[in-house]
Design a protein around this motif. Sequence first.
Motif, short mmCIF file in Angstrom:
data_model
loop_
_atom_site.label_atom_id
_atom_site.label_comp_id
_atom_site.label_asym_id
_atom_site.label_seq_id
_atom_site.Cartn_x
_atom_site.Cartn_y
_atom_site.Cartn_z
N THR A 63 0.83 -1.21 0.00
CA THR A 63 0.00 0.00 0.00
C THR A 63 0.86 1.26 0.00
O THR A 63 0.33 2.36 -0.03
N GLY A 85 -5.87 -1.45 -1.55
CA GLY A 85 -5.16 -0.33 -0.95
C GLY A 85 -4.01 0.21 -1.76
O GLY A 85 -3.29 1.11 -1.29
N ASP A 87 -1.59 2.29 -3.97
CA ASP A 87 -1.40 3.69 -4.35
C ASP A 87 -0.44 3.65 -5.52
O ASP A 87 0.78 3.58 -5.34
N SER A 117 -6.46 2.64 -3.51
CA SER A 117 -6.76 3.87 -2.78
C SER A 117 -6.44 5.11 -3.61
O SER A 117 -6.94 6.20 -3.34
N SER A 138 -11.02 1.68 -2.45
CA SER A 138 -10.72 1.59 -1.03
C SER A 138 -10.27 2.94 -0.52
O SER A 138 -9.09 3.27 -0.56
N SER A 140 -10.00 7.23 -0.04
CA SER A 140 -9.32 8.21 -0.88
C SER A 140 -8.89 9.38 -0.01
O SER A 140 -9.44 9.61 1.07
#
Length: 399
Positions: A63, A85, A87, A117, A138, A140
């Motif tokens: 993540t 999750g 990024d 995310s 998931s 923000s």
Amino acid sequence: MTATTRITGWLWLAWASAAHGLAACTHHHLGGEAALVITHGGTYSGTYRSAFSGVACVRVATTEPVVLEGCTLTGPGNLIEAGEGADLTVRNCRGQGLPPTADQLAPGRFLDVYRPSRLVVEHNALTQTSGIVVNRWSGSSPTGPTLVVRYNRVRNIDGRWRDGKGSTRSSFLILNTVQHLPRVDIAFNEVINAPDQSLVEDNINLYNSSGTAQSPLHVHNNFVQGAYPFPATADKFTGTGLTSDGDAKTAEEAAAFIEADHNQFVATGNAAMNLAAGHDIYYHHNRAVTSGTLPGGQRFRAGHAALGVFNYYHQPPSVFFNHRVEQNTVGYVSWGGHAPGPDRQDLSDGACAPCTCTVHLPGPITPGTEAREWQSWQQKLRQKDVVVGPLPLKKTARP
């Protein structure tokens, strides 16, 4: 740098088909491998290959923020996968899909991501893949981009199975149940699908996905050419340029707060833009041009109507409401059609009540008319100083 690691939780999408090309994610499968598994944040660049349909090129299993910068990705399976999750930024990468290595499989996705995310996909080139899937969301951040897909050069989205006995419904971009997400920007993507070299369903499918009233999910200034059956001379097809979709039973869960404007849809079978589900959806100032003629001179017989607004899932008035479709420019040849003249169907018969102020292009609509759409797209890019596809790398990323 490469590594081979067993994936112990990757979620694969399976899609249940419905009439008119509408599709829903129904369940997931576990398993699969990846050539490179990223377990720590950072910027990664390199060449990553896979030889088998069940093996991804890159899997993001952290993540922490990850940037894939200037990567070259080649394989018959998914080129990039990311889990819950994630990024993730994918920028200036080149993805080449290869023929599947097993029957009843299509080429893999350029990107298949579950509950990220944050996701930015920009300035990439993807060829002969089955597109991008964003499956749910998931969280923000309160500011900054959440989901951005822009400036990508896309060729031949392909859902055909290796054995020729079927296909996977594939899109340039599917958002599946990405709900109530602000700051979604899908813009300046150039998507070209050639007849008999591709098999796309809805080039852009927004399934039970929504922005917010203050920040609608925004699809704008994209150029999409080609949505053909296989073979392209077939007379039945269910795809589109863009479709709002979804079987939600409540307004909270439905496709909603979507704005699509200043897009160009060229040579799209069945329809250019369909509005099939949801509420508070606004299509305006788009262009839809289909000549009804294939490059070899044969009739393109799979056309139905350029614009359609229909409550496909029979949602109640509390779920399907408040749509606007206005000031779109249309010239759509549908052999046997009648609106606004012979062999034209700019608006779907009895299924475009919210369609107002439509500009009907004068006939005849020919392959030359389609070619002028490409020319106007090139002019738009120059005027706005936009480059689609990968940019030269300004600095070297670490592998």
